[in-house]
Write an enzyme that holds these catalytic residues in place. Structure first.
Site, short mmCIF file in Angstrom:
data_model
loop_
_atom_site.label_atom_id
_atom_site.label_comp_id
_atom_site.label_asym_id
_atom_site.label_seq_id
_atom_site.Cartn_x
_atom_site.Cartn_y
_atom_site.Cartn_z
N TYR A 154 3.58 6.74 0.35
CA TYR A 154 2.24 7.28 0.61
C TYR A 154 2.02 8.59 -0.16
O TYR A 154 1.62 9.60 0.42
CB TYR A 154 2.00 7.47 2.11
CG TYR A 154 2.25 6.18 2.87
CD1 TYR A 154 1.37 5.12 2.74
CD2 TYR A 154 3.38 6.01 3.66
CE1 TYR A 154 1.60 3.91 3.40
CE2 TYR A 154 3.62 4.82 4.32
CZ TYR A 154 2.72 3.78 4.19
OH TYR A 154 2.97 2.59 4.83
N PHE A 168 -2.38 13.26 4.81
CA PHE A 168 -2.55 11.91 5.36
C PHE A 168 -1.32 11.40 6.09
O PHE A 168 -1.42 10.62 7.02
CB PHE A 168 -2.90 10.92 4.23
CG PHE A 168 -4.21 11.21 3.57
CD1 PHE A 168 -5.36 11.38 4.34
CD2 PHE A 168 -4.29 11.32 2.20
CE1 PHE A 168 -6.58 11.64 3.72
CE2 PHE A 168 -5.51 11.58 1.59
CZ PHE A 168 -6.65 11.75 2.35
N GLY A 179 6.90 0.53 10.08
CA GLY A 179 7.23 1.69 10.90
C GLY A 179 8.68 2.13 10.75
O GLY A 179 9.06 3.17 11.28
N GLU A 219 7.05 -6.03 8.01
CA GLU A 219 6.24 -5.45 6.93
C GLU A 219 6.69 -4.02 6.62
O GLU A 219 5.89 -3.09 6.72
CB GLU A 219 4.77 -5.45 7.33
CG GLU A 219 4.19 -6.82 7.64
CD GLU A 219 2.89 -6.73 8.45
OE1 GLU A 219 2.53 -5.62 8.92
OE2 GLU A 219 2.24 -7.76 8.63
N PRO A 220 7.95 -3.83 6.23
CA PRO A 220 8.40 -2.46 5.96
C PRO A 220 7.76 -1.90 4.69
O PRO A 220 7.63 -2.61 3.70
CB PRO A 220 9.92 -2.62 5.77
CG PRO A 220 10.09 -4.03 5.30
CD PRO A 220 9.00 -4.82 5.96
N LYS A 229 0.81 -1.22 0.00
CA LYS A 229 0.00 0.00 0.00
C LYS A 229 0.84 1.27 0.00
O LYS A 229 0.41 2.31 -0.45
CB LYS A 229 -0.95 0.01 1.20
CG LYS A 229 -0.29 0.35 2.53
CD LYS A 229 -1.38 0.58 3.61
CE LYS A 229 -0.84 1.14 4.90
NZ LYS A 229 -0.02 0.22 5.69
N HIS A 270 2.16 -3.46 14.94
CA HIS A 270 2.69 -2.34 14.14
C HIS A 270 2.87 -1.17 15.10
O HIS A 270 1.91 -0.73 15.72
CB HIS A 270 1.72 -1.98 13.01
CG HIS A 270 2.37 -1.15 11.94
ND1 HIS A 270 2.97 0.06 12.21
CD2 HIS A 270 2.51 -1.35 10.61
CE1 HIS A 270 3.46 0.55 11.07
NE2 HIS A 270 3.20 -0.28 10.10
#
Ligand SMILES: *Cc1c(COP(=O)(O)O)cnc(C)c1O
Length: 394
Positions: A357, A293, A203, A235-236, A35, A163
């Protein structure tokens, strides 16, 4: 010729980040959080480098599987999934998925009874840019009940995830999270499970990566000293792509409401009050949605001045503001920054670290288009490796 904005993506940066990951966290297998930036070349490169993928939806799962990635390399890490998505992931052979509530367990027991479940626990996310705990994560006190319920439903829970929040700026958060994960492992044993997976989430901030890695490994050594039967994944997202992408935008309009030519007598004026307003062809409804965001504050630098790409470093600057192209006043890219007052319409500004993002959440509000990406494999040593990797996954 239209002066369209564009990104430049240096894929050798993503390769370097992967090599750095393997050096500092050799025991932890990264599952890239799609994502963050589902760019097709980034995904192809990472697929060739052997990472796994953290997907948030069925669309992301299809995109990753279409690259030829085996479904065992995918974790569906959204704890609240649509039933149809769970059913489709069962069909696609994606078994690993997270949960943090009983409703999700009922849903999964109906739609994908053979799933390999991971309980997402709540950890302290107060030291991060984007707190995720408001929405996801089971408080530790609820975990025994959740696991009992899972056992009743005959579901296979294989481990624990967390997370610490996206853009985590206090690496101590990982130590606290590992301590809590240890408790959750013990609760698993109580409930009759033998957990084999620890997922330390995302994170990771590039600037603090080495520190975070060392704190993380120290805590893992403390709380999971014996780990022959333990697989550790992460999950980087941001870590792999933030600095790989730069954005170039074109100045489409300019206003100097507080004239820089005259009026220097105006002693009451705040010297930091922007004297020139620059309007560029991307804004908060586009790639700069990261301001809203992702709580970022991108800073521009000058690519061209007065039509020339040789910008002298000595050129005088003044307080300026930078605005997006839409008709909305929320569309402000930089409320105040220092830029030459002599920039013209047609000149270019650029922003670094625009890979995380940004593009993925851009809208087409006001009829503007999402920007192009121009790819490079860098000039350095990694260039050939990136090319080979991309070729192997064509
Ligand atoms: C967004 C997200 C990530 C990626 O976070 P980064 O801060 O970009 O590393 C990883 N896991 C989950 C479950 C997420 O929601």
């Amino acid at each position: 010729m239209p002066r369209k904005l564009f990104f430049v993506a240096d894929l050798s940066y993503t390769l370097q980040q992967h090599l750095k990951w393997k050096k500092f966290l050799p025991e932890i297998h990264p599952f890239y959080a799609v994502k963050c930036n589902p760019d097709p070349y980034v995904l192809r490169l990472l697929a060739a480098l052997g990472t796994g993928f953290d997907c948030a939806s069925n669309g992301e799962i299809s995109q990753v599987l279409s690259l030829g990635v085996d479904p065992s390399r995918v974790i569906f890490a959204n704890p609240c999934k649509a039933t149809s998505f769970v059913r489709q992931s069962a069909k696609a052979g994606v078994d690993m998925m997270t949960f943090d509530n009983t409703d999700e367990l009922y849903k999964i027991s109906r739609a994908h009874p053979n799933a390999k479940l991971i309980v997402r626990i709540l950890t302290d996310d107060s030291k991060s840019l984007c707190r995720l705990g408001l929405k996801f994560g089971a408080p530790l006190v609820t975990v025994p009940f959740l696991l009992t319920k899972a056992k009743e439903l005959n579901l296979d829970v294989i481990g624990v995830s967390f997370h610490v929040g996206s853009g985590c700026y206090d690496s101590a958060a990982y130590a606290d999270a590992i301590r809590r994960a240890r408790s959750a492992f013990d609760m698993g044993k109580e409930a009759g499970y033998e957990f084999t997976l620890l997922d330390v989430g995302g994170g990771f901030e590039d600037a603090m990566f080495e520190m975070a890695a060392s704190i993380l490994m120290e805590s893992i050594n403390t709380y999971f000293p014996v780990r022959d039967n333990l697989r550790i994944i992460a999950e980087p997202g941001r870590y792999y792509v933030a600095k790989a992408f730069s954005l170039a935008v074109n100045i489409i309009a300019r206003r100097a409401p507080h004239s820089i030519e005259g009026d220097s007598q105006d002693i009451e004026a705040d010297p930091e009050q922007p004297k020139v307003m620059y309007y560029v062809n991307d804004g908060v409804y586009g790639a700069f949605n990261c301001i809203v965001f992702d709580h970022q504050t991108p800073q521009p630098y000058v690519l061209s001045l007065n039509g020339s790409f040789h910008v002298p470093s000595s050129v005088p600057t003044c307080p300026s503001s930078v605005w997006g192209p839409t008709c909305d006043s929320i569309d402000c890219v930089c409320p105040v920054t220092h830029l030459p007052g002599s920039l013209r319409v047609g000149d270019w500004l650029a922003f670094e670290s625009m890979g995380a993002y940004t593009i993925c959440a851009a809208s087409q509000f006001n009829g503007f288009q999402v920007s192009n990406v121009i790819y490079t494999t860098g000039g350095g040593a990694g260039s050939a490796e990136v090319r080979n990797a991309l070729r192997s996954c064509a």
